[in-house]
Design an enzyme around this catalytic site. Structure first.
Site, short mmCIF file in Angstrom:
data_model
loop_
_atom_site.label_atom_id
_atom_site.label_comp_id
_atom_site.label_asym_id
_atom_site.label_seq_id
_atom_site.Cartn_x
_atom_site.Cartn_y
_atom_site.Cartn_z
N GLU A 153 0.86 -1.19 0.00
CA GLU A 153 0.00 0.00 0.00
C GLU A 153 0.89 1.24 0.00
O GLU A 153 0.63 2.20 -0.72
CB GLU A 153 -0.94 0.01 1.21
CG GLU A 153 -1.85 1.25 1.22
CD GLU A 153 -2.91 1.26 2.32
OE1 GLU A 153 -3.24 0.19 2.87
OE2 GLU A 153 -3.42 2.35 2.61
N ARG A 189 -7.45 2.96 13.28
CA ARG A 189 -8.35 1.81 13.11
C ARG A 189 -8.30 0.91 14.36
O ARG A 189 -9.30 0.32 14.75
CB ARG A 189 -8.04 1.01 11.84
CG ARG A 189 -9.16 0.04 11.50
CD ARG A 189 -8.92 -0.69 10.20
NE ARG A 189 -9.41 0.02 9.02
CZ ARG A 189 -10.68 0.00 8.60
NH1 ARG A 189 -11.61 -0.66 9.27
NH2 ARG A 189 -11.03 0.67 7.51
N GLU A 204 -10.70 -8.14 4.11
CA GLU A 204 -10.02 -8.23 5.40
C GLU A 204 -10.80 -8.90 6.54
O GLU A 204 -10.21 -9.65 7.33
CB GLU A 204 -9.61 -6.82 5.87
CG GLU A 204 -8.62 -6.14 4.96
CD GLU A 204 -8.52 -4.65 5.27
OE1 GLU A 204 -9.43 -3.90 4.89
OE2 GLU A 204 -7.53 -4.26 5.91
N1 MTE Z 1 -6.29 -11.48 -1.44
C1 MTE Z 1 -5.23 -11.85 -2.19
N2 MTE Z 1 -5.32 -12.99 -2.89
N3 MTE Z 1 -4.10 -11.09 -2.26
C2 MTE Z 1 -3.97 -9.94 -1.55
O1 MTE Z 1 -2.93 -9.27 -1.62
N4 MTE Z 1 -5.03 -8.37 0.05
C3 MTE Z 1 -6.02 -8.23 1.11
C4 MTE Z 1 -7.39 -8.67 0.61
N5 MTE Z 1 -7.31 -9.96 -0.01
C5 MTE Z 1 -5.06 -9.52 -0.72
C6 MTE Z 1 -6.23 -10.33 -0.73
C7 MTE Z 1 -6.13 -6.86 1.61
S1 MTE Z 1 -5.06 -6.33 2.78
C8 MTE Z 1 -7.13 -6.02 1.19
S2 MTE Z 1 -7.29 -4.48 1.84
C9 MTE Z 1 -8.09 -6.42 0.16
O2 MTE Z 1 -7.83 -7.72 -0.34
C10 MTE Z 1 -8.04 -5.40 -0.98
O3 MTE Z 1 -8.79 -5.75 -2.05
P1 MTE Z 1 -10.37 -5.43 -2.15
O4 MTE Z 1 -10.55 -4.04 -1.69
O5 MTE Z 1 -10.66 -5.66 -3.56
O6 MTE Z 1 -11.03 -6.42 -1.21
N1 HPA Z 2 -7.35 0.84 5.48
C1 HPA Z 2 -6.35 0.70 4.62
N2 HPA Z 2 -5.60 1.68 4.23
C2 HPA Z 2 -5.87 2.90 4.71
C3 HPA Z 2 -6.90 3.12 5.59
C4 HPA Z 2 -7.68 2.04 6.01
O1 HPA Z 2 -8.61 2.17 6.80
N3 HPA Z 2 -6.93 4.41 5.90
C5 HPA Z 2 -5.93 4.96 5.21
N4 HPA Z 2 -5.28 4.05 4.49
MO1 MOS Z 3 -5.29 -3.84 3.04
S1 MOS Z 3 -4.19 -3.84 4.76
O1 MOS Z 3 -6.12 -2.36 3.50
O2 MOS Z 3 -4.12 -3.36 1.91
#
Ligand code: MTE
Ligand code: HPA
Ligand code: MOS
Length: 751
Positions: free
Chosen positions: A226, A304, A707
């Site tokens: 990120e 958070r 998550e």
């Molecule tokens: N799933 C896979 N296969 N690979 C990833 O890197 N990241 C996780 C989750 N699932 C991840 C994953 C994290 S930390 C987040 S925030 C969300 O996917 C982000 O994607 P989304 O917003 O589309 O759910």
């Molecule tokens: N989640 C993930 N990334 C972020 C957030 C959060 O709540 N706020 C700012 N960056």
């Molecule tokens: Mo997920 S820790 O918000 O990339």
């Protein structure tokens, strides 16, 4: 899994940054980093390394054309160390050579001398020394001081949670290409293309329109990319800028593990007060967050933590204090759950300890305090549409904990050295970036003249299936086969000012933006049909399975024909739309507001078996009732839930990051850092989709899934403790995660 990239992944045809064909003349970069955790750089001598055949240049901070600064929120992180180093693995120089091997070898020839300073690796020690990155953050409601007087039971204690390595399959990396007029194009393995663009611009001293960032897909990010993809992209960019050649920088696994930050370890003090019936009246908690040497995302992560201090429970009096402590570890960063899991572990530990003292079952306290719809969180948001109780009740009904308990008691009575345990784990996770402004996204949709469609958004595909979800959105609105839709790379010139793919909200934000863009195009096409075929405004035009319908009858025009006609009649076949989450705000002075768009809920029941002679254990089952809203991609959602549960179990049980007192990472390879493999996976995972759930704030009424299910893994810790308790009822166990087999063994026999 019917996943967007399935076939290419299985065949090994999917391209990641390291697989892309690079132009002839591309150079390779390798990062020289600090071998000590804290000190002054006395001398840095390349000897004659720069003169070796094939070596192009070694760059240091003074070669950076713009600012030597990549701190995203707080400007406290130099890209390359200048006179001081603050963690082991901090980048100091970059060797640029004709081959990757040579670039890596040359690093051994660099001579560096330090004056070592004492490192601080512990958050409490940092706090005691006044090393806070920001002043303490306090979220509170009610009056804890008064509330203690009403409590029949008060317990307090300390809990610890460990760091966690992201271990994305694809390590960090980027390729930078010089472009015409002193610009740079970067292909990066980043979750946040705009953040990467911004960081590169700052170090290059260029306006944002001179730097383009393109992302194909990630071999996993899990939060680790990120913010922390930026350094490597910026280093590749500076290298390309200085040498005027494309430069590729891919971190080898061990360097990635040593140089990048992890999930924040926390040390936590809690105090909880309850009535004798088990109603929680007050909770006071102090979080010592080990931020590492730079702020990175620690401050929103700490927020958070404070938001999720009470997990799924209503507590009328809360005081939650967050301390962001600067230490000499690599800057810790986002990791699936973003500070939430640490808070939820502490709350569960507090309840566990209270139940122990009261001699009642943990689940009685858990159940009694679950959030109801009319309850308010300690930051003032209503738990509107709370599904906490519904999920709990359904879990009870489906999994029959009474029976589980009987079976376990029977088993434990019959077995001396093997014991079983189980635990309930309810979760509540707020969906939205905790920084309100980040809750926006856009989408650019092109319908090509042959009827095929290209969609560009801010979402980054990292295995979580967001591209497939966006494809389903466009396919649904146009009513065309999804094979006609391509999700393009995530690119800052096509979609600008993006938020990172994070906070589980990429599908919601980018899906909604795509929905809007597609609906605009849809409306345009409907009016075109009405004009073209002289229908009246009252006629109902729609598309079904690639055919145009008027008043429910096919008019003999396919999607492809329609698009071609529209093109020749000069209809605009492209649309851009922006989506901003409505109704959220947060006052960062008072720490009150509606921070989240909605909440994700669920309850899991986890069963384990511990071998009390060896300390080893197996997770027998994880069964959960989870609120997915109205899932429109069930297989992806189930995959996310299962993967997150595994990752949560790993964090709670076997994944142990160890730095020695000099701040050196000892667990820097997969021989010493254990992640769950198929043998340590739960023998059974059973996930029920909560029925009759709806969520207009999510894309197609679904709920974010990336998550939240990770937090079910927390229940494993308490299930293990229950099994340990069956073996050693008088044992006083530490709330110190991860609960590795070694710790289990020590706990079972320690006097
Ligand atoms: N799933 C896979 N296969 N690979 C990833 O890197 N990241 C996780 C989750 N699932 C991840 C994953 C994290 S930390 C987040 S925030 C969300 O996917 C982000 O994607 P989304 O917003 O589309 O759910
Ligand atoms: N989640 C993930 N990334 C972020 C957030 C959060 O709540 N706020 C700012 N960056
Ligand atoms: Mo997920 S820790 O918000 O990339």
């Amino acid at each position: 899994m019917k996943y967007y990239d399935m076939t290419r992944h299985v065949r090994g045809e999917s391209l990641f940054a390291d697989d892309l064909l690079v132009p002839e003349g591309t150079l390779f970069a390798s990062v020289f980093s600090s071998s000590i955790a804290h000190g002054k750089i006395l001398s840095l001598d390349f000897l004659d390394a720069e003169k070796l055949a094939g070596v192009k240049k070694i760059i240091t901070a003074k070669d950076i054309p713009g600012q030597n600064q990549i701190g995203g929120i707080i400007q406290d992180e130099p890209l390359l160390a200048e006179s001081e180093v603050h963690f082991c693995g901090q980048p100091i120089a970059v060797v640029i050579a004709e081959t990757q091997l040579l670039a890596r070898e040359v690093k051994t020839k660099i001579n560096i001398q330090y004056e070592e300073l004492p490192p601080v690796t512990d958050a409490r020690e940092a706090y005691a020394k006044g090393m806070l990155i920001i002043p303490p953050r306090i979220f509170s409601n009610g009056n804890v001081g008064e509330a203690w007087k009403q409590c029949d039971v008060i317990v307090d204690g300390t809990v610890e949670t460990g760091a966690q390595e992201h271990l994305y399959l694809e390590t960090q990396g980027a390729i930078a290409f010089p472009t015409e007029g002193n610009g740079i194009k970067i292909i990066s393995s980043t979750q946040g293309p705009t953040a990467t663009q911004r960081a590169a611009c700052k170090v290059l001293g260029l306006p944002m329109h001179q730097v383009e960032v393109d992302v194909m897909r990630l071999g996993g990010g899990f939060g680790g990319k990120e913010d922390q993809a930026n350094a490597w992209a910026a280093l590749a960019a500076v290298s390309a800028f200085v040498t005027k050649k494309p430069v590729k920088l891919i971190l080898p696994r061990q360097e990635d593990m040593r140089m990048t930050g992890k999930r924040h370890p926390y040390s936590i003090d809690y105090k909880i007060g309850l009535t004798k019936e088990g109603k929680i009246l007050a909770y006071e908690v102090t979080f010592f967050q080990n931020a590492g040497a730079a702020a990175d995302l620690s401050t929103p992560i700490l927020d958070r933590t404070l938001f999720h201090a009470t997990n799924s429970y209503y507590v009328p009096n809360v005081k939650a204090i967050g301390l962001c402590c600067r230490t000499n570890l690599p800057p810790n960063t986002a990791f699936r759950g973003f500070g939430g899991p640490q808070a939820m572990f502490a709350m569960e530990a507090a309840i566990y300890k209270a139940a122990d003292k009261m001699g009642i079952e943990v689940s009685i306290i858990q159940e009694k305090n679950l959030l109801k719809e009319e309850d308010e969180f300690h930051y003032g948001q209503l738990a509107e549409n709370s599904k906490a109780q519904t999920c709990w009740n359904e879990a009870k009904e489906k999994f029959d904990p009474g029976q589980i308990k009987n079976n376990i008691e029977k088993f434990n009575a019959e077995n001396k050295s093997v014991k079983k345990g189980f635990a309930f784990m309810p979760i509540c996770f707020g969906i939205s970036f905790t920084n309100t402004f980040m809750n926006q996204a856009s989408s650019l949709v092109h319908i090509y003249s042959d009827g095929s469609v290209g969609v560009s958004t801010a979402a980054v595909e990292m295995g979580q299936g967001v591209n497939e979800k966006i494809r389903l959105v466009a396919a649904e609105i146009f009513s065309i086969d999804k094979s006609k839709i391509k999700i393009e790379t995530t690119n800052t010139t096509r979609v600008a000012n993006t938020s990172p793919t994070a906070a589980s909200s990429a599908a919601d934000l980018n899906g909604k933006a795509t929905e809007l863009a597609c609906k605009n195009l849809f409306k345009r096409l409907i009016s075109f049909v009405k004009n073209e075929f002289n229908y009246s405004p009252q006629d109902k035009i729609d598309f079904r399975n690639e055919n145009v319908f008027c008043n429910d009858e096919a008019i003999g025009l396919t999607w492809a024909e329609l698009i071609q006609k529209a093109f020749f009649k000069r209809v605009n076949l492209s649309a851009h739309a922006h989506y901003a989450v409505p109704g959220i705000y947060f006052d960062k002075e008072k720490n009150k507001g509606n921070a989240f768009s909605y909440y994700s809920f669920g309850t899991a029941v986890i069963q384990v078996t511990v071998d009390c002679l060896r300390g080893t254990y197996v997770v027998d089952s994880v069964k959960a009732v989870h609120d997915f809203g109205k899932s429109f991609a069930n297989v992806i959602d189930r995959g996310q839930a299962e993967g997150a549960i595994m990752q949560g179990i790993g964090w709670m049980t076997m994944e142990e990051i160890i730095y020695n007192s000099d701040g050196k990472l000892l667990t820097d390879a997969l021989s010493t850092y254990k992640v769950p493999d198929i043998h340590s996976a739960p023998k059974e995972i059973e996930i029920h989709f909560l029925e009759n759930s709806d969520n207009p704030l999510g894309i197609f009424n679904s709920k974010a899934i990336g998550e939240p299910p990770l937090m079910y893994g927390i229940g494993t810790f308490f299930a293990l403790q229950n099994a340990m308790k069956a073996f050693r009822p008088e044992g006083e166990f530490q709330f110190s995660a991860p609960l590795t087999p070694e710790k289990v063994l020590l706990g079972l026999y320690k006097e």
